[in-house]
Design a protein around this motif. Structure first.
Motif, PDB file in Angstrom:
ATOM      1  N   LEU A  38      52.460  96.158  18.833  1.00  0.00           N
ATOM      2  CA  LEU A  38      52.062  96.069  17.429  1.00  0.00           C
ATOM      3  C   LEU A  38      52.628  97.283  16.692  1.00  0.00           C
ATOM      4  O   LEU A  38      52.277  98.423  17.013  1.00  0.00           O
ATOM      5  N   PRO A  39      53.527  97.061  15.755  1.00  0.00           N
ATOM      6  CA  PRO A  39      54.162  98.198  15.066  1.00  0.00           C
ATOM      7  C   PRO A  39      53.131  99.096  14.388  1.00  0.00           C
ATOM      8  O   PRO A  39      52.134  98.597  13.866  1.00  0.00           O
ATOM      9  N   TYR A  40      53.404 100.371  14.404  1.00  0.00           N
ATOM     10  CA  TYR A  40      52.461 101.300  13.799  1.00  0.00           C
ATOM     11  C   TYR A  40      53.171 102.553  13.305  1.00  0.00           C
ATOM     12  O   TYR A  40      54.273 102.878  13.762  1.00  0.00           O
ATOM     13  N   VAL A  41      52.510 103.216  12.397  1.00  0.00           N
ATOM     14  CA  VAL A  41      52.944 104.541  11.968  1.00  0.00           C
ATOM     15  C   VAL A  41      51.715 105.431  12.002  1.00  0.00           C
ATOM     16  O   VAL A  41      50.624 104.998  11.615  1.00  0.00           O
ATOM     17  N   VAL A  42      51.892 106.641  12.475  1.00  0.00           N
ATOM     18  CA  VAL A  42      50.774 107.549  12.590  1.00  0.00           C
ATOM     19  C   VAL A  42      50.741 108.490  11.392  1.00  0.00           C
ATOM     20  O   VAL A  42      51.770 109.074  11.041  1.00  0.00           O
ATOM     21  N   GLN A  55      55.467 102.935   3.393  1.00  0.00           N
ATOM     22  CA  GLN A  55      56.882 102.585   3.353  1.00  0.00           C
ATOM     23  C   GLN A  55      57.500 102.662   4.749  1.00  0.00           C
ATOM     24  O   GLN A  55      58.278 101.783   5.152  1.00  0.00           O
ATOM     25  N   MET A  56      57.145 103.684   5.478  1.00  0.00           N
ATOM     26  CA  MET A  56      57.699 103.829   6.830  1.00  0.00           C
ATOM     27  C   MET A  56      57.282 102.661   7.711  1.00  0.00           C
ATOM     28  O   MET A  56      58.067 102.175   8.532  1.00  0.00           O
ATOM     29  N   LEU A  57      56.064 102.206   7.517  1.00  0.00           N
ATOM     30  CA  LEU A  57      55.578 101.107   8.348  1.00  0.00           C
ATOM     31  C   LEU A  57      56.280  99.807   7.987  1.00  0.00           C
ATOM     32  O   LEU A  57      56.669  99.033   8.865  1.00  0.00           O
ATOM     33  N   ILE A  58      56.453  99.579   6.706  1.00  0.00           N
ATOM     34  CA  ILE A  58      57.168  98.369   6.292  1.00  0.00           C
ATOM     35  C   ILE A  58      58.586  98.382   6.860  1.00  0.00           C
ATOM     36  O   ILE A  58      59.069  97.389   7.388  1.00  0.00           O
ATOM     37  N   ASP A  59      59.225  99.525   6.768  1.00  0.00           N
ATOM     38  CA  ASP A  59      60.577  99.642   7.328  1.00  0.00           C
ATOM     39  C   ASP A  59      60.562  99.333   8.817  1.00  0.00           C
ATOM     40  O   ASP A  59      61.429  98.639   9.337  1.00  0.00           O
ATOM     41  N   ILE A 119      58.424  97.571  10.514  1.00  0.00           N
ATOM     42  CA  ILE A 119      58.168  96.153  10.789  1.00  0.00           C
ATOM     43  C   ILE A 119      59.443  95.347  10.602  1.00  0.00           C
ATOM     44  O   ILE A 119      59.739  94.441  11.366  1.00  0.00           O
ATOM     45  N   GLN A 120      60.212  95.747   9.594  1.00  0.00           N
ATOM     46  CA  GLN A 120      61.418  94.975   9.329  1.00  0.00           C
ATOM     47  C   GLN A 120      62.551  95.310  10.294  1.00  0.00           C
ATOM     48  O   GLN A 120      63.439  94.496  10.512  1.00  0.00           O
ATOM     49  N   ALA A 121      62.495  96.472  10.878  1.00  0.00           N
ATOM     50  CA  ALA A 121      63.523  96.853  11.861  1.00  0.00           C
ATOM     51  C   ALA A 121      62.833  97.530  13.037  1.00  0.00           C
ATOM     52  O   ALA A 121      62.871  98.745  13.176  1.00  0.00           O
ATOM     53  N   PRO A 122      62.221  96.723  13.886  1.00  0.00           N
ATOM     54  CA  PRO A 122      61.362  97.282  14.939  1.00  0.00           C
ATOM     55  C   PRO A 122      62.148  98.103  15.967  1.00  0.00           C
ATOM     56  O   PRO A 122      61.558  98.882  16.705  1.00  0.00           O
ATOM     57  N   ILE A 132      61.143 107.445  13.076  1.00  0.00           N
ATOM     58  CA  ILE A 132      61.325 108.458  12.041  1.00  0.00           C
ATOM     59  C   ILE A 132      60.132 109.386  12.035  1.00  0.00           C
ATOM     60  O   ILE A 132      58.994 108.943  12.187  1.00  0.00           O
ATOM     61  N   ASN A 133      60.399 110.663  11.899  1.00  0.00           N
ATOM     62  CA  ASN A 133      59.311 111.637  11.804  1.00  0.00           C
ATOM     63  C   ASN A 133      59.494 112.456  10.547  1.00  0.00           C
ATOM     64  O   ASN A 133      60.583 112.934  10.270  1.00  0.00           O
TER      65      ASN A 133
END
Lengths: 345, 345
Positions: free
Chosen positions: A142-146, A308-312, A314-317, A322-323
């Motif tokens: 499941l894609p995620y961003v912290v 925005q990072m999460l949308i990116d 999801i679109q390019a898993p 990126i940090n």
DNA sequence: CAAAGTTGTCAAAGCGCTTTGGAATGTCGT
DNA sequence: ACGACATTCCAAAGCGCTTTGACAACTTTG
């Protein structure tokens, strides 16, 4: 109004109407214009669930908010973070789903979100050290961003964090340079990664300045106004009280300030207060004339950026992780000043 | 893991498995137990979207948060309200969707939520006087519950509100009974229904006490700490300054308090402060020893109750509308006291 | 022992959309 | 005038679930 009705109304097939609205090239501009106009006229919006079923993704992003059952505490930055994130989501046609959960059911919540296909990705809030959620999310794909970081996790992951270590190191050095030798740290919950980093920044600057690290001057807890007040009171009652406080949030700082006021101590004169400031919309730091000397970073902007990072993602898993490490910005307020001179005591 | 896989795995039809899991009576307890066990073992949860498509409802509730574009203000009660509501939703298997929206697009957002079938109902936050959203929601037949009320709407609707008029009337009387004759109202935005009611409670008690209503002692604005501070400062600079403040929220009150502290005025001695208190988790009113004399009502409990009312409403759309009026609870703090005696001035 | 219920199960339709694999229509070069 | 090639559109399948209507397999009744 649904696709079938709309298309029969237009004398077109569902295929054509769908393609017209979704911008596919194999439909003439003339019919596309016709379709778009009719869709607007009849206030047609594709059914989210049907669309999701057909495409396989929900266009929805999950935020799991862990509410510690003991403290029943809602992080006050929550609202502003959401406001920032919501803006980004709206711009990209994503919905935002919020799930409130007690600490126990955390894992189950993520599993359910994934199994039910309820969201395309999640934002991980308030990461702890070695946070087990990241491995779980990796496992269930499941894609995620912290928002923050998790010390101890070696695999790469996408995160956005404020340089908490640096901010608290700078703040401590700043207070030390003003002559303060007893600097208290009113920290957030040290189960949280950010709080651990803040403490380490604080301690390293103390060491650098040749000052002792005194556990009695360090506290950890939920960042409420009452907590700041209670801790400040307790420390000011010590035989050898601090002359400066470094607070984890502007809300704590307000509590500390209240403690000073009650004792007739003048902030910035008798006792200094520096703080981290999340730029909360309802608790600004005084605008033109900052009240608190602070290291600030807008949690609202962080929300927008994380989204925005999460949308990116999801679109390019498979894109590289990126940090982003943001530096907190220093603002000089009136709450700090030279350490009081006790030579005449 | 989906229904088809699970059922073929069990050697049963999808129908039977579905019925077994959804508690239908026409499946034997033996097979039901078998199905439930297998579902757990394979971590099966029905796909939310498919379920929604088939049943026609989304099991999701919408919260539309209007962020005034000018102030970019997020209501600080938001987090706690959501925490309360989220608890109720979780208990009933509902998801919670949050949409952030600028004031212009408000109507479109509700329309879209409805047209897309994204939610089964919505909570209306921060109602204004004669709020146009209610008519809209009635028209598009989207169930809703109002947190607050909307003066001027004659048709019945479901709401839960705090008796703001009463609370502010009591508070004003209380201050008047302490001898204060110049009582300032630091109100919330008077576009909001609750703020209008608060003012009217305040004014009626002034009249009752035979005190003049002085527009110079009334202010309206977003309830930030800075606002409270600025208004208090401005009023204390008057020739005939107030001796008591009545604040719309504890955050405002904190700002007022700061203004007093900066001037060396003692809260409860030189100047009194009373406030409304939403019982925010991160800004408690001092626990055992309340700081502010306050009229309090937990916004978290309100969130839980509103959520329950909405779920009930969705399940029985034709049931009569329910209205709940909660009384704020008085707590005596140290921030109020007798009006200072100026006879010796 | 046949007729009439019960009980437990299933095949198939349908929810509203996207998308695949044609099929018509029109355009063009030769 | 005829095949080749775009262009524009469509019928139908499928996403994963619920639910209707039917059907076996048993019980019970007269």
């Amino acid at each position: 109004m649904n696709l079938k009705e709309l298309s029969s109304l237009l004398g077109l097939s569902q295929t054509t109407v769908s393609r017209a609205l979704n911008g596919y090239p194999e439909v003439s501009e003339k019919t596309r214009a016709r379709v778009v106009k009719a869709a607007q006229a009849h206030a047609y919006s594709p059914n989210t669930r049907a669309q999701g079923l057909a495409t396989g993704h929900s266009k929805c992003i999950g935020h799991v908010i862990s509410v510690s059952d003991s403290a029943e505490m809602v992080n006050p930055i929550f609202g502003d973070f959401m406001a920032g994130a919501g803006e980004t989501y709206a711009a990209h046609g994503y919905d935002m789903m919020v799930t409130r959960v007690g600490a126990q059911d955390e894992a189950d919540t993520y599993l359910s979100l994934k199994a039910r296909g309820a969201v395309d990705g999640v934002v991980v809030h308030a990461p702890r050290r070695n946070d087990s959620r990241l491995a779980l999310l990796d496992k269930i794909d499941l894609p995620y961003v912290v928002h923050g970081r998790s010390t101890g996790i070696k695999r790469p992951y996408t995160w956005l964090d404020v340089n908490n270590t640096r901010a608290f190191s700078e703040a401590t050095s700043y207070l030390a340079s003003l002559g303060h030798r007893r600097i208290a740290l009113i920290n957030g919950p040290e189960t949280m990664d950010f709080a651990i980093r803040r403490r380490s920044g604080y301690e390293s600057s103390l060491r650098f300045a040749g000052l002792p690290i005194d556990p009695a001057l360090m506290s950890t807890g939920e960042m409420t106004e009452g907590y700041g007040h209670a801790q400040a009171n307790a420390m000011l009652d010590m035989d050898n009280p601090p002359t400066a406080f470094l607070a984890a949030s502007i809300i704590c700082a307000a509590g500390i300030r209240r403690a000073l006021d009650e004792r007739g101590l003048r902030p910035g004169k008798d006792v200094s207060i520096a703080t981290f400031d999340d730029c909360l919309s309802y608790f600004g730091n005084g605008g033109d004339q900052p009240v608190f000397t602070a290291w600030q970073s807008s949690v609202r902007l962080a929300g927008a950026a994380v989204a925005q990072m999460l949308i990116d993602r999801i679109q390019a898993p498979n894109a590289p992780h990126i940090n982003e490490l943001w530096e907190a910005e220093f603002v000089a307020g009136t709450s700090t000043g030279p350490a009081p001179d006790h030579s005449k005591d």
